[in-house]
Design a protein around this motif. Structure first.
Motif, PDB file in Angstrom:
ATOM      1  N   PHE A 198     -16.712 -35.287  43.132  1.00  0.00           N
ATOM      2  CA  PHE A 198     -15.932 -36.423  42.576  1.00  0.00           C
ATOM      3  C   PHE A 198     -14.182 -36.707  43.505  1.00  0.00           C
ATOM      4  CE2 PHE A 198     -17.316 -33.573  39.503  1.00  0.00           C
ATOM      5  CZ  PHE A 198     -18.649 -33.781  39.343  1.00  0.00           C
ATOM      6  N   TYR A 216     -24.456 -37.439  39.637  1.00  0.00           N
ATOM      7  CA  TYR A 216     -23.750 -35.638  39.361  1.00  0.00           C
ATOM      8  C   TYR A 216     -22.108 -36.586  38.744  1.00  0.00           C
ATOM      9  CZ  TYR A 216     -21.838 -31.107  38.662  1.00  0.00           C
ATOM     10  OH  TYR A 216     -22.076 -29.411  37.758  1.00  0.00           O
ATOM     11  N   THR A 217     -21.784 -36.194  37.181  1.00  0.00           N
ATOM     12  CA  THR A 217     -21.066 -36.729  36.779  1.00  0.00           C
ATOM     13  C   THR A 217     -19.949 -35.651  36.965  1.00  0.00           C
ATOM     14  OG1 THR A 217     -21.897 -36.292  34.885  1.00  0.00           O
ATOM     15  CG2 THR A 217     -22.068 -38.496  35.646  1.00  0.00           C
TER      16      THR A 217
END
Length: 705
Positions: free
Chosen positions: A546, A606-607
């Motif tokens: 992220f 992937y969050t």
């Protein structure tokens, strides 16, 4: 330490002597069964059947007497109710006071009955444990499974005090109503409208504490305090409380809690920046696992010598701890300008060698009076949780970069410099304000009074003449003589002289661990492993997937830490009072497992919601699991592990610390496969350990009754 059989005989209410569990008889039966099986005069099936019948008859004797006493109390309450109804119509201050005292007398009788139930419940648990140990059976599992959930279960009467609630409610309500009527002339409709009465009667308070202990019901303060796992005797004596009162000093306790807080800040303040610091010094980002874990490696050893040191002093080990932590943090900060990963690791190792959490626990256990011990334990846990949240929160404030002479102050080094300053200030405060408590006096030949489950001594009944004298010297001598010479070594089949001594080595402590205790320690290992994987690799994972800044990681970790108190409020006040502890334990393990599974990165991108949601489930479930696990562990663990250097608190600390060491090592080793594979590689062993703990819990589930 006095063996349980002797404690039971000494603590019996004399006129009820014939209604207690005949622990001595059953202990002899177990020994005789062993001899008969060894010479093959009886088969195992007969032994199981015969012992089950004996145990059933003992429980029936206890339960029928309990019901008889409940009926007598109910009859007396019914007569008082008639007086109450007349008095309400024609109020009289003198008669109200007299009626209050009559209700208090019944309350003191109820306290005796609650103590009677608790003594028998402890005896039943111990004889079941002794039978399992002698025969290698899972007899407890069979017995609880067949008796506990049966519609006509007598076992539930002993362990769950079924039926006593109505008597407790009648006494509490009428005393509260009379108190309100006397002081405020009916300022509220009933006690049910004001459940938290501002000035509860002392007898009602004692009854409430005893009932909470018997039923394992709890509140936020008690549930939070269980996380501290402060070991204490099952049946403390009056002299313990008096001695603790002489040793207690509020400022010293505050300094003890401050040490706990600062150490947890010290542990987690580097987590958001450890990967960047490693990169700056020429190492891989995943070396952050070694940087973070080196503190835990040293703590494995420091826990033992600090526990031993606290047998002789509290101030000296705390001073040593502060000095070592001051030096360790200074080296951690200097590593940047020295450009040395070795200096960085040495600094963190020194910080681990300064871990005085064993001293913090022992001070609460040995120096805080029983009536304040749960509050102090809750303070210990709160200080730890607050430190865990404050560490990362402070790290996000250090977004600066400047030099003074040749010393660099930036986001990597400031955690070290700030903590060094904090430990210097703490050291001065400790030197000025801490008061070393007087040494423990030997507690021998003390006849225990009646003690309720919460550890509070029930003096009221004694003061008002409601108990008969305990055993006379001649009776005690005669009662202590076993026909077959079998000594009452409840916790281990050892020499009778040894049973009263604290455990003197890790090996000896390990020999006292039953399968249930081993499973509970394994669960503790699992939850600490899962939490350490989550926290220690957070900066690397969030940076890779992220591109989070150090501030974002710090805020995320701080928010996780801040969930500790509200989660414990919910579980302590509500969930743990609706479900059995073993049910909450198994459910929490399953939730940790779900959190780990949801954390895996498989196929789809992937969050942030997936990561944050799974992390929250894992962390919160592990927090709930820790409180319930340590509560159950304190019940199934040998009473010999309540004191001394190698106590239950040390064993749980070692299990948790070892889990952190292995988790941090796993992160570093997994880093060699690349950051893209770090997440899944570290989660696989966490999932395996979690599933194993769930299976182990299912095998020992009924022994946790």
């Amino acid at each position: 330490m006095v063996a349980f059989g002797k404690k039971l005989r000494q603590s019996q209410i004399q006129e009820w002597k014939g209604y207690y569990i005949n622990y001595k008889l059953m202990k002899k039966k177990v020994k005789r069964y062993t001899q008969q099986i060894q010479v093959e005069t009886e088969d195992r099936q007969f032994v199981l059947k015969d012992f089950s019948r004996l145990l059933d008859s003992q429980i029936e004797k206890i339960v029928l007497f309990l019901l008889e006493q409940q009926g007598l109390l109910a009859s007396r309450l019914s007569k008082l109710r008639e007086q109450y109804d007349v008095l309400i119509q024609q109020p009289d201050e003198t008669k109200i006071s007299e009626l209050q005292e009559l209700y208090r007398e019944i309350g003191r009788e109820l306290l005796r009955l609650l103590f009677f139930v608790e003594m028998n419940a402890i005896g039943l648990r111990k004889i079941l444990k002794k039978f399992d140990k002698r025969f290698g059976y899972k007899f407890t599992d069979y017995y609880v499974k067949t008796r506990a959930n049966h519609p006509y279960s007598e076992l539930r009467q002993v362990f769950k005090h079924v039926g006593l609630g109505a008597v407790v409610g009648a006494i509490s309500r009428n005393l509260a109503d009379l108190q309100d009527f006397q002081g405020h002339h009916g300022s509220y409709i009933s006690i049910y409208d004001q459940p938290a009465f501002s000035h509860p009667d002392p007898v009602v308070h004692s009854i409430k504490s005893a009932v909470e202990g018997l039923s394992n019901s709890t509140n936020f303060l008690n549930f939070l305090g269980r996380h501290a796992f402060v070991m204490q005797e099952e049946l403390p004596t009056p002299s313990e409380d008096q001695d603790d009162g002489q040793r207690y000093h509020f400022m010293s306790l505050l300094l003890n809690l401050a040490n706990t807080f600062l150490y947890m800040v010290n542990t987690y303040i580097i987590v958001p920046t450890a990967d960047d610091y490693s990169l700056t010094l020429g190492a891989a980002a995943t070396v952050c696992g070694v940087v973070i874990g080196s503190m835990a490696v040293a703590q494995v050893f420091s826990s033992v010598y600090f526990s031993e040191w606290s047998n002789r002093s509290y101030m000296r080990p705390l001073i040593f701890s502060s000095v070592v932590l001051l030096l360790g943090n200074t080296l951690y900060a200097l590593a940047y300008d020295l450009n040395s990963i070795a200096v960085l690791l040495i600094g963190r190792l020194l910080c681990g060698l300064g871990s005085a959490r064993a001293v913090n626990r022992r001070y609460i256990s040995d120096c805080v009076p029983l009536k304040l011990r749960m509050q102090a334990s809750a303070g210990f846990v709160s200080a730890s949780a607050l430190g865990m949240a404050c560490g990362p929160a402070l790290a996000c404030l250090f977004q600066t970069n400047f030099k003074i002479y040749k010393l660099t102050f930036n986001q990597e080094t400031l955690p070290g410099w700030i903590m060094a300053l904090a430990w210097l200030i703490y050291l001065l405060w400790l030197w000025i304000s801490f008061r070393e408590p007087p040494p423990h006096q030997t507690k021998e030949n003390v006849v225990p009074q009646e003690v309720n489950y919460s550890g509070q001594i029930v003096n009221a009944a004694v003061e008002n003449g409601y108990t008969q004298p305990l055993l006379t010297s001649s009776e005690a001598k005669q009662d202590n003589e076993d026909d077959d010479g079998d000594e009452d070594c409840d916790d281990a089949e050892e020499d009778p002289a040894e049973i009263q001594k604290p455990v003197n080595s890790i090996v000896s402590a390990y020999r006292l661990l039953t399968p249930s205790v081993k499973v509970q320690l394994f669960i503790y290992f699992m939850l600490k492993y899962a939490m350490e994987i989550l926290l220690a690799e957070s900066s690397v994972i969030t940076g890779y997937y992220f591109i989070w800044s150090n501030s974002s990681v710090a805020i995320f970790l701080a928010c996780l830490g801040l969930t500790v108190v509200p989660v414990n409020i919910i579980v302590g006040n509500y969930i743990s009072n609706i479900f059995e502890e073993r049910q909450v334990l198994l459910a929490s393990e399953i939730m940790v497992c779900i959190g780990i599974v949801l954390s895996f990165h498989i196929l789809t991108p992937y969050t942030v919601p997936q990561y944050v949601g799974s992390a929250l489930i894992t962390f919160v479930s592990a927090e709930v699991l820790e409180g319930v696990n340590l509560s159950l562990l304190s019940r199934v663990m040998s009473s010999r592990l309540s004191r001394g250097t190698y106590n239950g608190g040390l064993l749980s600390t070692e299990a948790g610390t070892l889990a952190r060491v292995i988790a941090d090592g796993t992160i570093t080793l997994s880093g060699y496969l690349g950051q893209s594979k770090l997440l899944n590689t570290t989660l696989v062993p966490a999932l395996f350990i979690c599933v194993s703990s769930i299976i182990a819990t299912c095998f020992t589930y009924n022994s946790l009754y």
